[in-house]
Motif scaffolding. Structure first.
Motif, PDB file in Angstrom:
ATOM      1  N   TYR A  85      -6.502   1.244  -5.216  1.00 25.20           N
ATOM      2  CA  TYR A  85      -7.642   0.356  -4.964  1.00 25.20           C
ATOM      3  C   TYR A  85      -8.338  -0.045  -6.266  1.00 25.20           C
ATOM      4  O   TYR A  85      -8.781  -1.192  -6.423  1.00 25.20           O
ATOM      5  N   LYS A  94     -14.846   7.594   7.357  1.00 26.98           N
ATOM      6  CA  LYS A  94     -15.718   6.469   7.698  1.00 26.98           C
ATOM      7  C   LYS A  94     -15.256   5.801   8.992  1.00 26.98           C
ATOM      8  O   LYS A  94     -16.074   5.387   9.822  1.00 26.98           O
ATOM      9  N   LEU A  95     -13.922   5.686   9.140  1.00 24.60           N
ATOM     10  CA  LEU A  95     -13.364   5.094  10.351  1.00 24.60           C
ATOM     11  C   LEU A  95     -13.762   5.905  11.582  1.00 24.60           C
ATOM     12  O   LEU A  95     -14.172   5.357  12.609  1.00 24.60           O
ATOM     13  N   GLU A 119     -11.625   9.745   2.604  1.00 28.69           N
ATOM     14  CA  GLU A 119     -12.945   9.106   2.694  1.00 28.69           C
ATOM     15  C   GLU A 119     -12.895   7.929   3.658  1.00 28.69           C
ATOM     16  O   GLU A 119     -13.760   7.780   4.534  1.00 28.69           O
ATOM     17  N   ALA A 120     -11.862   7.085   3.533  1.00 28.07           N
ATOM     18  CA  ALA A 120     -11.732   5.913   4.400  1.00 28.07           C
ATOM     19  C   ALA A 120     -11.536   6.322   5.850  1.00 28.07           C
ATOM     20  O   ALA A 120     -12.116   5.722   6.769  1.00 28.07           O
ATOM     21  N   ASP A 157     -11.742   3.786  -3.063  1.00 29.39           N
ATOM     22  CA  ASP A 157     -11.755   4.679  -1.905  1.00 29.39           C
ATOM     23  C   ASP A 157     -10.656   5.731  -1.968  1.00 29.39           C
ATOM     24  O   ASP A 157      -9.538   5.448  -2.393  1.00 29.39           O
ATOM     25  N   ARG A 158     -10.996   6.915  -1.526  1.00 31.26           N
ATOM     26  CA  ARG A 158      -9.983   7.930  -1.245  1.00 31.26           C
ATOM     27  C   ARG A 158      -9.534   7.761   0.200  1.00 31.26           C
ATOM     28  O   ARG A 158     -10.285   7.279   1.042  1.00 31.26           O
ATOM     29  N   TRP A 159      -8.301   8.161   0.519  1.00 27.69           N
ATOM     30  CA  TRP A 159      -7.791   8.002   1.880  1.00 27.69           C
ATOM     31  C   TRP A 159      -8.603   8.826   2.866  1.00 27.69           C
ATOM     32  O   TRP A 159      -8.985   8.334   3.930  1.00 27.69           O
ATOM     33  N   SER A 179      -6.794   6.045  -4.463  1.00 29.62           N
ATOM     34  CA  SER A 179      -7.950   5.654  -5.281  1.00 29.62           C
ATOM     35  C   SER A 179      -7.504   4.823  -6.475  1.00 29.62           C
ATOM     36  O   SER A 179      -8.125   3.795  -6.805  1.00 29.62           O
ATOM     37  N   LYS A 186       0.840  -1.201   0.000  1.00 25.73           N
ATOM     38  CA  LYS A 186       0.000   0.000   0.000  1.00 25.73           C
ATOM     39  C   LYS A 186       0.877   1.254   0.000  1.00 25.73           C
ATOM     40  O   LYS A 186       1.802   1.357   0.808  1.00 25.73           O
ATOM     41  N   ARG A 227     -13.476  -1.192  -6.155  1.00 27.35           N
ATOM     42  CA  ARG A 227     -13.275  -0.279  -5.024  1.00 27.35           C
ATOM     43  C   ARG A 227     -12.378   0.869  -5.476  1.00 27.35           C
ATOM     44  O   ARG A 227     -11.418   0.646  -6.224  1.00 27.35           O
ATOM     45  N   ASN A 237      -5.003  11.222  -2.114  1.00 30.80           N
ATOM     46  CA  ASN A 237      -6.291  10.597  -2.430  1.00 30.80           C
ATOM     47  C   ASN A 237      -6.277   9.985  -3.821  1.00 30.80           C
ATOM     48  O   ASN A 237      -6.784   8.873  -4.039  1.00 30.80           O
TER      49      ASN A 237
END
Length: 252
Positions: free
Chosen positions: A212, A230-231, A226-227, A222-224, A209, A176, A220, A205
């Motif tokens: 992923y 959500k967390l 965004e993740a 996801d933007r960082w 993105s 990653k 998938r 981001n």
């Protein structure tokens, strides 16, 4: 560039292992490497529990959220913050209980234990990878710490912080992309240029993105940011403060 730096820069979490146990020599080397880590004031405020019993591995996998690589690996370690040993040391020296209690209950001592344990674990992880093994940290053990503590017969003032699965990789996952260096390394003070910091995150981001999207063939993206949002919107393990208090770590 040297072999050590190459090893560090090549890190990735491994979640699939061959059915091949580590040797006693390998386990000993990894634990000795963990013990060689820096420790605050020589406190060494951690204990490492190796899990060989398959039934216990299976139960820990269940408690950690049904993570198969907790049960199926070459060896599994549980890293515990340990202030119980310090309490025993004071008892051996017949020290005054009031001052000892104050120290053991302090937030500073808790932080020392956290840092000591994390440093030891990272040494263990690097040692394992240097032997050609793969590792994965298991924070899911904190989902049900009371049950984990009962399973491993852990006394008061000892907190299982996380696990470390170790084994021969069955396959290698992708690496990653990390935050850009400019986001995590500042010189002479914290960078408070909010516009610059935001620009860095927007650029990151796009990197995440794309990572992923390619990894999941578009399933998938996801933007960082965004993740992470959500967390934060789904707080976890809110029982933790009470669990610490119940185990004589009240964080005064």
């Amino acid at each position: 560039m040297n072999d050590t730096i190459k090893l560090l820069l090549n890190h990735r979490s491994i979640r699939s292992y061959l059915d091949k146990p580590l040797t006693e020599e390998q386990v000993l080397t990894i634990v000795q490497s963990a013990q060689a880590a820096a420790t605050s004031s020589y406190v060494q405020a951690y204990t490492i529990i190796g899990i060989k019993n398959q039934q216990k591995k299976d139960k820990l996998a269940e408690l950690a959220g049904n993570q198969a690589y907790v049960a199926k690996n070459g060896h599994f370690l549980v890293f515990c913050l340990d202030l119980h040993r310090l309490e025993m040391a004071a008892a051996i020296e017949n020290a005054m209980p009031e001052s000892i209690e104050e120290a053991l209950n302090s937030t500073e001592m808790f932080m020392i234990g956290l840092i000591d344990t994390a440093l030891a674990a990272q040494n263990a992880a690097i040692a394992a990878e240097s032997l050609g093994l793969g590792i994965c940290y298991i924070g899911g053990l904190r989902n049900q710490l009371k049950a984990v503590s009962e399973l491993l017969q852990i006394p008061e003032r000892v907190i299982p912080l996380f696990g470390l699965s170790i084994g021969y990789p069955a396959n290698f996952s992708d690496q990653k992309p990390r935050l850009p260096i400019s986001s995590v390394y500042n010189e002479n003070g914290y960078n408070q240029d909010q516009e610059q910091l935001a620009d860095q995150l927007h650029a990151y981001n796009q990197v995440i993105s794309r990572y992923y999207t390619e990894r999941t063939q578009g399933a998938r993206s996801d933007r960082w940011t965004e993740a992470m949002t959500k967390l934060l919107q789904n707080p976890k393990r809110l029982y933790m403060k009470q669990f610490l208090m119940d185990n004589k770590i009240p964080l005064d």
